[in-house]
Design a protein around this motif. Structure first.
Motif, PDB file in Angstrom:
ATOM      1  N   CYS A   6      61.935 -41.849 -46.995  1.00 38.05           N
ATOM      2  CA  CYS A   6      61.284 -43.151 -46.839  1.00 38.05           C
ATOM      3  C   CYS A   6      62.195 -44.210 -47.452  1.00 38.05           C
ATOM      4  O   CYS A   6      62.207 -44.378 -48.677  1.00 38.05           O
ATOM      5  CB  CYS A   6      59.932 -43.182 -47.540  1.00 38.05           C
ATOM      6  SG  CYS A   6      58.651 -42.224 -46.728  1.00 38.05           S
ATOM      7  N   GLU A  53      51.539 -35.373 -37.928  1.00 34.47           N
ATOM      8  CA  GLU A  53      52.162 -36.694 -37.882  1.00 34.47           C
ATOM      9  C   GLU A  53      52.559 -37.092 -39.295  1.00 34.47           C
ATOM     10  O   GLU A  53      51.772 -36.956 -40.235  1.00 34.47           O
ATOM     11  CB  GLU A  53      51.181 -37.740 -37.351  1.00 34.47           C
ATOM     12  CG  GLU A  53      50.739 -37.504 -35.936  1.00 34.47           C
ATOM     13  CD  GLU A  53      49.687 -38.523 -35.511  1.00 34.47           C
ATOM     14  OE1 GLU A  53      48.867 -38.963 -36.355  1.00 34.47           O
ATOM     15  OE2 GLU A  53      49.698 -38.892 -34.333  1.00 34.47           O
ATOM     16  N   TRP A  55      54.503 -40.305 -41.658  1.00 36.74           N
ATOM     17  CA  TRP A  55      54.963 -41.686 -41.674  1.00 36.74           C
ATOM     18  C   TRP A  55      55.119 -42.136 -43.121  1.00 36.74           C
ATOM     19  O   TRP A  55      54.638 -41.480 -44.046  1.00 36.74           O
ATOM     20  CB  TRP A  55      54.003 -42.598 -40.910  1.00 36.74           C
ATOM     21  CG  TRP A  55      52.666 -42.784 -41.557  1.00 36.74           C
ATOM     22  CD1 TRP A  55      52.285 -43.796 -42.399  1.00 36.74           C
ATOM     23  CD2 TRP A  55      51.526 -41.923 -41.444  1.00 36.74           C
ATOM     24  NE1 TRP A  55      50.990 -43.626 -42.802  1.00 36.74           N
ATOM     25  CE2 TRP A  55      50.490 -42.483 -42.236  1.00 36.74           C
ATOM     26  CE3 TRP A  55      51.278 -40.745 -40.754  1.00 36.74           C
ATOM     27  CZ2 TRP A  55      49.252 -41.888 -42.349  1.00 36.74           C
ATOM     28  CZ3 TRP A  55      50.045 -40.156 -40.878  1.00 36.74           C
ATOM     29  CH2 TRP A  55      49.036 -40.721 -41.655  1.00 36.74           C
ATOM     30  N   CYS A  56      55.796 -43.255 -43.291  1.00 39.21           N
ATOM     31  CA  CYS A  56      55.960 -43.839 -44.613  1.00 39.21           C
ATOM     32  C   CYS A  56      55.066 -45.068 -44.705  1.00 39.21           C
ATOM     33  O   CYS A  56      54.907 -45.799 -43.729  1.00 39.21           O
ATOM     34  CB  CYS A  56      57.411 -44.236 -44.857  1.00 39.21           C
ATOM     35  SG  CYS A  56      58.520 -42.812 -44.876  1.00 39.21           S
ATOM     36  N   GLU A  57      54.488 -45.263 -45.895  1.00 37.26           N
ATOM     37  CA  GLU A  57      53.589 -46.389 -46.099  1.00 37.26           C
ATOM     38  C   GLU A  57      53.916 -47.052 -47.440  1.00 37.26           C
ATOM     39  O   GLU A  57      54.158 -46.359 -48.436  1.00 37.26           O
ATOM     40  CB  GLU A  57      52.151 -45.889 -46.093  1.00 37.26           C
ATOM     41  CG  GLU A  57      51.119 -46.970 -45.942  1.00 37.26           C
ATOM     42  CD  GLU A  57      49.737 -46.382 -45.692  1.00 37.26           C
ATOM     43  OE1 GLU A  57      48.899 -46.491 -46.597  1.00 37.26           O
ATOM     44  OE2 GLU A  57      49.513 -45.809 -44.602  1.00 37.26           O
ATOM     45  N   HIS A  63      53.651 -49.890 -42.729  1.00 38.97           N
ATOM     46  CA  HIS A  63      53.964 -48.493 -42.432  1.00 38.97           C
ATOM     47  C   HIS A  63      55.050 -48.389 -41.372  1.00 38.97           C
ATOM     48  O   HIS A  63      55.243 -49.278 -40.550  1.00 38.97           O
ATOM     49  CB  HIS A  63      52.722 -47.690 -42.032  1.00 38.97           C
ATOM     50  CG  HIS A  63      51.980 -48.270 -40.865  1.00 38.97           C
ATOM     51  ND1 HIS A  63      52.311 -47.994 -39.571  1.00 38.97           N
ATOM     52  CD2 HIS A  63      50.929 -49.114 -40.820  1.00 38.97           C
ATOM     53  CE1 HIS A  63      51.488 -48.649 -38.767  1.00 38.97           C
ATOM     54  NE2 HIS A  63      50.637 -49.335 -39.503  1.00 38.97           N
ATOM     55  N   SER A  64      55.750 -47.265 -41.426  1.00 41.21           N
ATOM     56  CA  SER A  64      56.823 -46.978 -40.470  1.00 41.21           C
ATOM     57  C   SER A  64      56.239 -46.424 -39.185  1.00 41.21           C
ATOM     58  O   SER A  64      55.026 -46.199 -39.085  1.00 41.21           O
ATOM     59  CB  SER A  64      57.774 -45.947 -41.071  1.00 41.21           C
ATOM     60  OG  SER A  64      57.102 -44.694 -41.192  1.00 41.21           O
ATOM     61  N   ASN A  65      57.100 -46.162 -38.214  1.00 42.62           N
ATOM     62  CA  ASN A  65      56.685 -45.443 -37.018  1.00 42.62           C
ATOM     63  C   ASN A  65      56.297 -44.023 -37.415  1.00 42.62           C
ATOM     64  O   ASN A  65      56.777 -43.497 -38.419  1.00 42.62           O
ATOM     65  CB  ASN A  65      57.818 -45.393 -35.992  1.00 42.62           C
ATOM     66  CG  ASN A  65      58.102 -46.752 -35.404  1.00 42.62           C
ATOM     67  OD1 ASN A  65      57.243 -47.621 -35.343  1.00 42.62           O
ATOM     68  ND2 ASN A  65      59.334 -46.952 -34.970  1.00 42.62           N
ATOM     69  N   THR A  66      55.464 -43.397 -36.612  1.00 43.13           N
ATOM     70  CA  THR A  66      55.028 -42.029 -36.855  1.00 43.13           C
ATOM     71  C   THR A  66      56.032 -41.055 -36.254  1.00 43.13           C
ATOM     72  O   THR A  66      56.557 -41.277 -35.169  1.00 43.13           O
ATOM     73  CB  THR A  66      53.641 -41.799 -36.219  1.00 43.13           C
ATOM     74  OG1 THR A  66      52.729 -42.719 -36.806  1.00 43.13           O
ATOM     75  CG2 THR A  66      53.145 -40.395 -36.445  1.00 43.13           C
TER      76      THR A  66
END
Length: 168
Positions: A6, A53, A55-57, A63-66
């Motif tokens: 991330c 799934e 992702w980064c938050e 948040h990023s793309n999944t």
């Protein structure tokens, strides 16, 4: 082993890896098989139950793309009939560990829904019918989940058709 990172413009401060699997939606901190080394998250060992799934938050809710990760080829195997099963016949599905012939306590699933737990690792359907057709899998709590396996069910053979086969 899978490594995830991330980072936004080289900075990982305030970002946390998240995941959504069939069984859970959680932050990756505190997960036994995941370690955090700076901005890198490592899943080791990786199991089929780690599929899902990711992702980064950020702390502020960005948040990023999944990213979808699917893990195949685990150590848990579901043995099921390769050929269609005839309605009314009995069928046994066996959940086992790839390198060990012993039986496992296993949870059995059909089309993603829990059916039941069997302590022997064997689930018998005494008289299958068309509604038993579907995707089956099994899961052992510590060893992971098997890939899904399709079980087909066919109708009973008629006597007329059976007699024609003997004349040929």
């Amino acid at each position: 082993m899978v490594s995830l990172s991330c980072e936004v413009n080289g900075n990982s401060t305030g970002w946390r890896l998240k995941r959504n699997t069939k069984t859970e939606k959680l932050s990756m901190s505190g997960v036994d098989s995941m370690s955090n080394n700076g901005s890198n998250y490592v899943i080791n060992p990786i199991k089929s139950s780690d599929s899902g799934e990711y992702w980064c938050e950020s702390e502020s809710g960005e948040h990023s793309n999944t990213v979808n990760i699917t893990v195949h080829g685990g150590h848990v195997i579901l043995e099921s009939p390769a050929l269609p099963v005839t309605e009314g016949h009995s069928v046994t599905l066996r959940c086992r560990y790839k390198t060990t012939p012993s039986d496992l306590t296993a949870d059995f699933y059909k089309d993603g829904s829990f059916i039941r737990t069997e302590i022997t690792g064997n689930m018998t359907i005494p008289a299958v019918n068309k509604s038993d057709e579907g995707l089956y899998s099994c899961r052992h709590p510590g060893l992971g989940e098997s890939p899904e396996s399709w079980m087909s069910v066919t109708g009973p053979r008629s006597q007329y058709k059976h007699r024609e086969e003997f004349r040929s």
